[in-house]
Structure formats: C-alpha cells, structure tokens
Motif scaffolding. Structure first.
Motif, mmCIF file in Angstrom:
data_model
loop_
_atom_site.group_PDB
_atom_site.id
_atom_site.type_symbol
_atom_site.label_atom_id
_atom_site.label_comp_id
_atom_site.label_asym_id
_atom_site.label_seq_id
_atom_site.Cartn_x
_atom_site.Cartn_y
_atom_site.Cartn_z
ATOM 1 N N HIS A 198 29.394 64.534 50.211
ATOM 2 C CA HIS A 198 28.429 65.142 50.930
ATOM 3 C C HIS A 198 27.148 64.873 50.447
ATOM 4 O O HIS A 198 26.759 65.032 49.337
ATOM 5 C CB HIS A 198 28.715 66.587 51.358
ATOM 6 C CG HIS A 198 29.988 67.079 52.051
ATOM 7 N ND1 HIS A 198 29.953 67.121 53.510
ATOM 8 C CD2 HIS A 198 31.166 67.529 51.460
ATOM 9 C CE1 HIS A 198 31.155 67.492 53.816
ATOM 10 N NE2 HIS A 198 31.825 67.808 52.604
ATOM 11 N N ASP A 199 26.238 64.813 51.506
ATOM 12 C CA ASP A 199 24.567 64.420 50.784
ATOM 13 C C ASP A 199 24.086 65.930 50.579
ATOM 14 O O ASP A 199 23.967 66.705 51.600
ATOM 15 C CB ASP A 199 23.826 63.880 52.008
ATOM 16 C CG ASP A 199 22.398 63.538 51.391
ATOM 17 O OD1 ASP A 199 22.163 64.228 50.392
ATOM 18 O OD2 ASP A 199 21.609 62.808 52.144
ATOM 19 N N GLU A 218 26.953 61.859 55.687
ATOM 20 C CA GLU A 218 26.067 62.770 56.463
ATOM 21 C C GLU A 218 24.665 62.885 55.810
ATOM 22 O O GLU A 218 23.853 63.691 55.579
ATOM 23 C CB GLU A 218 26.553 64.369 56.260
ATOM 24 C CG GLU A 218 27.976 64.365 56.813
ATOM 25 C CD GLU A 218 28.596 66.061 56.329
ATOM 26 O OE1 GLU A 218 29.472 66.350 56.889
ATOM 27 O OE2 GLU A 218 28.082 66.628 55.330
ATOM 28 N N GLY A 243 35.647 66.340 49.957
ATOM 29 C CA GLY A 243 34.854 66.934 51.004
ATOM 30 C C GLY A 243 35.202 68.547 50.818
ATOM 31 O O GLY A 243 35.876 68.851 50.031
ATOM 32 N N ASP A 248 36.524 67.072 56.702
ATOM 33 C CA ASP A 248 35.388 66.614 56.443
ATOM 34 C C ASP A 248 35.404 65.245 55.881
ATOM 35 O O ASP A 248 34.301 64.375 56.302
ATOM 36 C CB ASP A 248 34.809 67.641 55.349
ATOM 37 C CG ASP A 248 34.099 68.777 55.848
ATOM 38 O OD1 ASP A 248 33.884 69.028 57.029
ATOM 39 O OD2 ASP A 248 33.896 69.780 54.963
ATOM 40 N N GLY A 252 33.061 61.853 57.920
ATOM 41 C CA GLY A 252 32.212 61.508 56.927
ATOM 42 C C GLY A 252 32.629 59.981 56.601
ATOM 43 O O GLY A 252 31.635 59.138 56.395
ATOM 44 N N LYS A 274 20.394 66.898 52.553
ATOM 45 C CA LYS A 274 20.138 66.985 54.123
ATOM 46 C C LYS A 274 19.665 68.140 54.460
ATOM 47 O O LYS A 274 20.029 69.266 54.369
ATOM 48 C CB LYS A 274 21.577 66.727 54.783
ATOM 49 C CG LYS A 274 21.455 66.549 56.360
ATOM 50 C CD LYS A 274 22.614 66.162 57.044
ATOM 51 C CE LYS A 274 22.432 65.906 58.383
ATOM 52 N NZ LYS A 274 23.742 65.553 59.087
ATOM 53 N N ARG A 304 20.556 71.715 56.868
ATOM 54 C CA ARG A 304 22.145 71.913 56.797
ATOM 55 C C ARG A 304 22.382 73.143 57.049
ATOM 56 O O ARG A 304 21.910 74.305 56.269
ATOM 57 C CB ARG A 304 22.601 71.185 55.479
ATOM 58 C CG ARG A 304 24.060 71.437 55.488
ATOM 59 C CD ARG A 304 24.651 70.904 54.408
ATOM 60 N NE ARG A 304 24.321 69.410 54.080
ATOM 61 C CZ ARG A 304 25.120 68.366 54.514
ATOM 62 N NH1 ARG A 304 25.975 68.570 55.437
ATOM 63 N NH2 ARG A 304 24.851 67.345 54.441
ATOM 64 N N GLY A 306 28.345 68.728 48.028
ATOM 65 C CA GLY A 306 27.410 67.483 47.493
ATOM 66 C C GLY A 306 26.984 67.823 46.045
ATOM 67 O O GLY A 306 26.953 66.824 45.393
ATOM 68 N N HIS A 351 28.778 72.540 52.696
ATOM 69 C CA HIS A 351 28.603 71.198 52.592
ATOM 70 C C HIS A 351 27.516 70.638 51.696
ATOM 71 O O HIS A 351 27.778 69.851 50.882
ATOM 72 C CB HIS A 351 28.243 70.845 54.077
ATOM 73 C CG HIS A 351 29.318 70.729 54.967
ATOM 74 N ND1 HIS A 351 29.404 69.681 56.217
ATOM 75 C CD2 HIS A 351 30.480 71.289 55.366
ATOM 76 C CE1 HIS A 351 30.430 69.650 56.928
ATOM 77 N NE2 HIS A 351 31.349 70.774 56.304
ATOM 78 N N ARG A 352 26.690 71.560 51.536
ATOM 79 C CA ARG A 352 25.504 71.386 50.630
ATOM 80 C C ARG A 352 26.074 71.656 49.220
ATOM 81 O O ARG A 352 25.858 70.748 48.534
ATOM 82 C CB ARG A 352 24.334 72.426 50.740
ATOM 83 C CG ARG A 352 23.246 72.414 49.967
ATOM 84 C CD ARG A 352 22.108 73.112 50.478
ATOM 85 N NE ARG A 352 22.591 74.751 50.022
ATOM 86 C CZ ARG A 352 22.858 75.567 51.035
ATOM 87 N NH1 ARG A 352 22.820 75.113 52.424
ATOM 88 N NH2 ARG A 352 23.028 76.894 50.774
#
Length: 231
Positions: free
Chosen positions: A112-113, A160, A11, A16, A20, A116, A119, A128, A124-125
């Motif tokens: 994380h995806d 996510e 995460g 996170d 998730g 997405k 976002r 991933g 987070h991006r």
C-alpha cells in the motif's frame, strides 16, 4: 517491468492485494516469477453482520485468501494475524515484516502507498508504513539480527498510489485472473463488491463488478503504481 525471480506482495487485509496488484502478480507468476503473498491482519471486522462468529469469519477469510492466491498463481500466502482495524507500526510488527522480506528474498515488493491523501482506513496507511520500515530493516544486519539474513529488494511498487509514475501493462488473461481471485472472497461480495450472493440480481451484479475492475485497468492503461528503486 522485466520479470523478477521472486516477488512479495503485502496487504493489510484479505483481498487488498487482489484489488491493488492482482493482474500484475498473475502476469509475473505466469511468466515464471516465484510469487508470495502476505496478509497483515486477520480480517475479523470484514462483515456488516453484528452477530457474526468472528472466529469463523477469520477462518473463512483465510480460506478465501488461499483460493485467491492459487488463482493468481502464487506459491504461498502467509498470515501475520494482527487484529483487523488495530494494525500498529511498532517494533514487533516491523520485525515480523522485516522477517517476511528476508525470508522471501524478493526482488520486487508490492504494498500500500502510506502517503495517499485522505485515506480513511488506518490499516492501509499503516500497512504501507510497515512495508517501508520492514524493507529498510531487512537490508541492514544491525536491524533485528535474529530475523533472518539481510536482504535488499531492488524495487518497491506501491499500489493505491497518490502519485502514479509506473503502469504495469497486463493482458486479458491477467485481468481475468484478477477478477476471478477477487471473486474468491465471497464473504466480501456484499460489503465490498456490491454483490448480493443469494439475490435475484447476483449474476448481473457480479458482471457489473467485473466490468468495473476491467474499466479501471483500461482507463489507467494497466495497473498503476508509485515505483521506488532507491532501496
């Protein structure tokens, strides 16, 4: 999903992973999988208090994450220590994630995806992206030869997810563990969960937060992911 031998969840920040895939990890751990967690940033921006001691906050968030990991039945949690909000997809960080994958020998990796849409949080991006690049590097002996023995996981579950194509069915005990693990992150109660710890409505707010988590799982039929098996 059949129960794998080893699982690694990665995460961006403390909490996170619990949001998730906490119930999935609790289910797999209870069924006998060896579960490990890794957190990429230090969580140092996780407060609305402009006067907060950030060194103390980092220590607090690590303690909270360890408590949450124990609640989920995870065997270990590792902290990569990148600065919150400044996570970068660069050679050094890819190598560290590659080493995590190789050391864990995980059959299943969760993260994380990165695709997405809309976002907002860059960590987070990028987290991933780092998981995907780390897996690609981990499988090949010519990537980062000093970062451990090559290893290829069999499945990647992205939480996510923009395009959900896999749902992990979880029982009430696993959902309860997810909620309990999330509530271990007390420093995030106000900013993330809508709970005023010392307020007169704290008990009701905790109950409302737990109800929201349970409702999301009920609506989805479990915890929702994008599943990638071509690793």
């Amino acid at each position: 999903m059949e129960v794998p031998s080893r699982v690694l969840a990665i995460g961006a920040h403390p909490d996170d992973i619990e949001f998730g895939c906490g119930a999935t990890l609790a289910r797999l751990g209870r069924a006998g999988a060896h579960v490990e967690l890794a957190v990429l940033t230090d969580g140092s921006k996780g407060t609305w208090d402009a006067t907060s001691d950030l060194t103390a906050l980092v220590a607090t968030r690590q303690d909270e994450q360890r408590a949450a990991a124990r609640t989920l039945g995870a065997a270990d949690v590792r902290f990569v220590g990148e600065v919150d909000g400044e996570l970068a997809v660069d050679r050094g960080t890819i190598e560290r994630v590659c080493a995590l994958v190789r050391e864990s020998r995980a059959d299943v990796v969760l993260g994380h995806d990165p695709w997405k849409r809309y976002r907002l949080h860059p960590d987070h991006r990028r987290a991933g992206e780092l998981v995907i690049e780390g897996i690609v590097a981990a499988r090949d002996p010519h990537f980062f030869p000093g970062a451990g023995t090559p290893h290829r996981p069999t499945r990647l579950l992205l939480f996510e997810a923009q395009d959900v194509d896999h749902v992990e069915v979880v029982d009430d005990a696993a959902v309860d563990a997810k909620v309990a693990a999330l509530l271990c992150h007390r420093s995030q109660w106000r900013s993330t969960m809508g709970i005023e710890e010392d307020g007169p409505d704290a008990d009701a707010q905790r109950a409302a937060f737990a109800a929201r988590v349970r409702a999301e799982i009920t609506t989805a039929g479990g915890e929702a992911f994008k599943l990638i098996t071509a690793l």
